[in-house]
Design a protein around this motif. Structure first.
Motif, PDB file in Angstrom:
ATOM      1  N   SER A 156       0.915 -24.057  10.491  1.00 31.61           N
ATOM      2  CA  SER A 156      -0.465 -24.304  10.910  1.00 31.61           C
ATOM      3  C   SER A 156      -1.132 -22.998  11.335  1.00 31.61           C
ATOM      4  N   ASP A 157      -0.343 -22.029  11.789  1.00 34.84           N
ATOM      5  CA  ASP A 157      -0.890 -20.717  12.134  1.00 34.84           C
ATOM      6  C   ASP A 157      -1.453 -20.022  10.892  1.00 34.84           C
ATOM      7  N   THR A 158      -0.750 -20.194   9.768  1.00 32.77           N
ATOM      8  CA  THR A 158      -1.228 -19.610   8.507  1.00 32.77           C
ATOM      9  C   THR A 158      -2.529 -20.276   8.080  1.00 32.77           C
ATOM     10  N   VAL A 159      -2.588 -21.597   8.217  1.00 36.67           N
ATOM     11  CA  VAL A 159      -3.810 -22.325   7.876  1.00 36.67           C
ATOM     12  C   VAL A 159      -4.974 -21.793   8.711  1.00 36.67           C
ATOM     13  N   ALA A 160      -4.751 -21.661  10.017  1.00 37.23           N
ATOM     14  CA  ALA A 160      -5.804 -21.172  10.903  1.00 37.23           C
ATOM     15  C   ALA A 160      -6.221 -19.751  10.545  1.00 37.23           C
ATOM     16  N   ASP A 161      -5.251 -18.934  10.141  1.00 34.54           N
ATOM     17  CA  ASP A 161      -5.557 -17.564   9.741  1.00 34.54           C
ATOM     18  C   ASP A 161      -6.466 -17.536   8.516  1.00 34.54           C
ATOM     19  N   VAL A 162      -6.168 -18.386   7.529  1.00 37.01           N
ATOM     20  CA  VAL A 162      -6.988 -18.429   6.314  1.00 37.01           C
ATOM     21  C   VAL A 162      -8.371 -19.000   6.643  1.00 37.01           C
ATOM     22  N   VAL A 163      -8.421 -19.980   7.534  1.00 32.36           N
ATOM     23  CA  VAL A 163      -9.714 -20.514   7.969  1.00 32.36           C
ATOM     24  C   VAL A 163     -10.560 -19.392   8.565  1.00 32.36           C
ATOM     25  N   GLY A 164      -9.930 -18.559   9.400  1.00 33.82           N
ATOM     26  CA  GLY A 164     -10.650 -17.439   9.996  1.00 33.82           C
ATOM     27  C   GLY A 164     -11.156 -16.459   8.957  1.00 33.82           C
ATOM     28  N   ARG A 165     -10.359 -16.206   7.944  1.00 37.67           N
ATOM     29  CA  ARG A 165     -10.769 -15.292   6.867  1.00 37.67           C
ATOM     30  C   ARG A 165     -11.948 -15.881   6.080  1.00 37.67           C
ATOM     31  N   MET A 166     -11.882 -17.189   5.811  1.00 38.78           N
ATOM     32  CA  MET A 166     -12.988 -17.855   5.117  1.00 38.78           C
ATOM     33  C   MET A 166     -14.251 -17.853   5.984  1.00 38.78           C
ATOM     34  N   ARG A 167     -14.059 -18.080   7.267  1.00 41.13           N
ATOM     35  CA  ARG A 167     -15.183 -18.031   8.220  1.00 41.13           C
ATOM     36  C   ARG A 167     -15.867 -16.674   8.163  1.00 41.13           C
ATOM     37  N   ASP A 168     -15.073 -15.624   8.136  1.00 37.92           N
ATOM     38  CA  ASP A 168     -15.621 -14.271   8.148  1.00 37.92           C
ATOM     39  C   ASP A 168     -16.351 -13.921   6.847  1.00 37.92           C
ATOM     40  N   LEU A 169     -16.086 -14.671   5.794  1.00 38.62           N
ATOM     41  CA  LEU A 169     -16.830 -14.485   4.547  1.00 38.62           C
ATOM     42  C   LEU A 169     -18.205 -15.155   4.613  1.00 38.62           C
ATOM     43  N   GLY A 170     -18.409 -15.976   5.638  1.00 40.68           N
ATOM     44  CA  GLY A 170     -19.702 -16.644   5.793  1.00 40.68           C
ATOM     45  C   GLY A 170     -19.755 -18.058   5.257  1.00 40.68           C
ATOM     46  N   CYS A 171     -18.599 -18.713   5.147  1.00 39.71           N
ATOM     47  CA  CYS A 171     -18.584 -20.084   4.626  1.00 39.71           C
ATOM     48  C   CYS A 171     -19.316 -21.039   5.564  1.00 39.71           C
ATOM     49  N   ASP A 172     -20.082 -21.933   4.973  1.00 39.25           N
ATOM     50  CA  ASP A 172     -20.785 -22.967   5.737  1.00 39.25           C
ATOM     51  C   ASP A 172     -19.862 -24.134   6.056  1.00 39.25           C
ATOM     52  N   GLU A 173     -18.892 -24.340   5.201  1.00 41.83           N
ATOM     53  CA  GLU A 173     -17.960 -25.462   5.351  1.00 41.83           C
ATOM     54  C   GLU A 173     -16.626 -25.025   4.786  1.00 41.83           C
ATOM     55  N   ILE A 174     -15.538 -25.524   5.350  1.00 39.84           N
ATOM     56  CA  ILE A 174     -14.205 -25.158   4.869  1.00 39.84           C
ATOM     57  C   ILE A 174     -13.369 -26.414   4.684  1.00 39.84           C
ATOM     58  N   ASP A 175     -12.791 -26.557   3.492  1.00 35.65           N
ATOM     59  CA  ASP A 175     -11.954 -27.710   3.156  1.00 35.65           C
ATOM     60  C   ASP A 175     -10.499 -27.412   3.491  1.00 35.65           C
ATOM     61  N   ILE A 176      -9.849 -28.344   4.153  1.00 38.64           N
ATOM     62  CA  ILE A 176      -8.418 -28.246   4.419  1.00 38.64           C
ATOM     63  C   ILE A 176      -7.750 -29.258   3.493  1.00 38.64           C
ATOM     64  N   ALA A 177      -7.041 -28.750   2.487  1.00 36.19           N
ATOM     65  CA  ALA A 177      -6.593 -29.619   1.398  1.00 36.19           C
ATOM     66  C   ALA A 177      -5.089 -29.862   1.372  1.00 36.19           C
ATOM     67  N   ASP A 178      -4.739 -31.128   1.166  1.00 36.42           N
ATOM     68  CA  ASP A 178      -3.338 -31.520   0.968  1.00 36.42           C
ATOM     69  C   ASP A 178      -3.117 -31.661  -0.534  1.00 36.42           C
ATOM     70  N   THR A 179      -2.949 -30.527  -1.189  1.00 36.34           N
ATOM     71  CA  THR A 179      -2.912 -30.446  -2.645  1.00 36.34           C
ATOM     72  C   THR A 179      -1.839 -31.318  -3.281  1.00 36.34           C
ATOM     73  N   ILE A 180      -0.687 -31.440  -2.621  1.00 39.41           N
ATOM     74  CA  ILE A 180       0.403 -32.224  -3.210  1.00 39.41           C
ATOM     75  C   ILE A 180       0.650 -33.533  -2.459  1.00 39.41           C
ATOM     76  N   GLY A 181      -0.213 -33.836  -1.496  1.00 40.49           N
ATOM     77  CA  GLY A 181      -0.181 -35.152  -0.851  1.00 40.49           C
ATOM     78  C   GLY A 181       1.013 -35.439   0.025  1.00 40.49           C
ATOM     79  N   VAL A 182       1.572 -34.394   0.676  1.00 40.88           N
ATOM     80  CA  VAL A 182       2.774 -34.600   1.490  1.00 40.88           C
ATOM     81  C   VAL A 182       2.485 -34.783   2.981  1.00 40.88           C
ATOM     82  N   GLY A 183       1.250 -34.577   3.393  1.00 43.22           N
ATOM     83  CA  GLY A 183       0.912 -34.645   4.811  1.00 43.22           C
ATOM     84  C   GLY A 183       1.067 -36.034   5.399  1.00 43.22           C
ATOM     85  N   THR A 184       1.354 -36.085   6.699  1.00 48.14           N
ATOM     86  CA  THR A 184       1.421 -37.351   7.431  1.00 48.14           C
ATOM     87  C   THR A 184       0.480 -37.259   8.633  1.00 48.14           C
TER      88      THR A 184
END
Length: 305
Positions: A156-184
């Motif tokens: 989750s730290d990696t996810v937050a890090d990438v969110v921060g990087r996307m934020r710094d690019l100026g994103c208005d919205e950020i998608d958190i995706a479960d690409t392979i559907g394994v989340g619970t």
């Protein structure tokens, strides 16, 4: 626990849902699908992808699709634009929002786009700056946020890090995706809460695949902590070519049936979405992958004299 009174659904069927179909779908069919979804009341439709047709042949007609749809004022029509060439094509086609994408998994990033997470985000910097100058809305998408087919668990730290990087690019919205559907559900809450430490939760969205049948439960878990934007795909279309065994996105009809049952406002006509799902499933020659959609369609057919 209080749930949100209103939720935004981003319909991704015309792009994410159709991009991996082997048979090329005529632009006219895609236009008809987007028009049906517009009429159903979606505020945001992911309609196209301006990527190389060599890599995604299904999206080669994106400019034609954008030129053919009947736009409704106030609706955001989005498209993927991974580089400057794609951005310029998207802008010329009249896209309202461009989507850039990275991963929360180093292994997936290398397999998918042959570079590290940091390098992938850096590549998008000129695209993000130019999109801003063009007056386009910018959305970032982070794949494999809950698990990776190559490395397994994702921090989750990696996810937050990438969110921060996307934020710094100026994103208005950020998608958190479960690409392979394994989340619970509990995991999803933890990751979303961690992401919300780097970006306002009101501007985060959940993008869930239903590989293990957890997508609706994961959406409900997100509702409990204040997430109010979700992606779904009409008729449950979609998948991921880099994630073997991954099923399509959670079906829009199923999400709407649950949300409306909870008394949550979406502004979307479920009956019209069921019709759109049956329309595209019929064209593809298979049954829609939406339990609620198929049940409602069957119920309607049974009621016909």
């Amino acid at each position: 626990m209080n749930l949100p009174h209103k939720v935004k659904i981003v319909e991704v069927g015309p792009r994410d849902g159709l991009q991996n179909e082997r048979e090329i779908i005529p632009a006219a069919v895609k236009v008809a699908l987007v028009d049906r979804l517009t009429a159903a009341g979606f505020a945001n439709i992911e309609a196209a992808s301006f990527v190389s047709p060599k890599w995604v042949p299904q999206m080669a007609t994106s400019a034609e699709v954008m030129a053919g749809i009947r736009r409704r004022p106030g609706v955001l029509y989005s498209a993927l634009a991974p580089n400057m060439q794609g951005l310029e094509a998207a802008h010329a086609a009249g896209v309202d929002e461009v989507v850039i994408f990275g991963a929360a998994s180093e292994a997936f990033s290398q397999k998918n786009i042959n570079c590290s997470i940091a390098e992938s985000v850096q590549r998008f910097r000129p695209v993000a700056l130019a999109a801003r100058e063009m007056g386009l809305r910018l959305r970032g998408s982070i794949s494999c946020a809950f698990g990776c087919p190559y490395q397994g668990e994702v921090s989750s730290d990696t996810v937050a890090d990438v969110v921060g990087r996307m934020r710094d690019l100026g994103c208005d919205e950020i998608d958190i995706a479960d690409t392979i559907g394994v989340g619970t559900p509990r995991q999803v809450q933890q990751v979303m809460a961690r992401a919300a430490g780097a970006f306002p939760i009101a501007q985060l969205s959940g993008h869930f695949h239903d590989t293990y049948g957890q997508a609706l439960a994961n959406i409900y878990a997100c509702l409990e902590i204040g997430v109010t934007t979700f992606h779904s795909s009409v008729a449950g279309l979609g998948g991921c070519p880099y994630a073997k065994g991954a099923t399509g996105n959670v079906a829009t009809e199923d999400v709407l049936y649950m949300l409306h049952g909870l008394g949550i406002h979406t502004g979307i006509d479920l009956g019209a979405v069921v019709d759109a799902g049956q329309f595209i499933a019929s064209h593809l020659g298979r049954k829609a992958a939406s339990r609620a959609g198929n049940a409602l369609a069957a119920s309607r057919a049974a009621a016909q004299p």
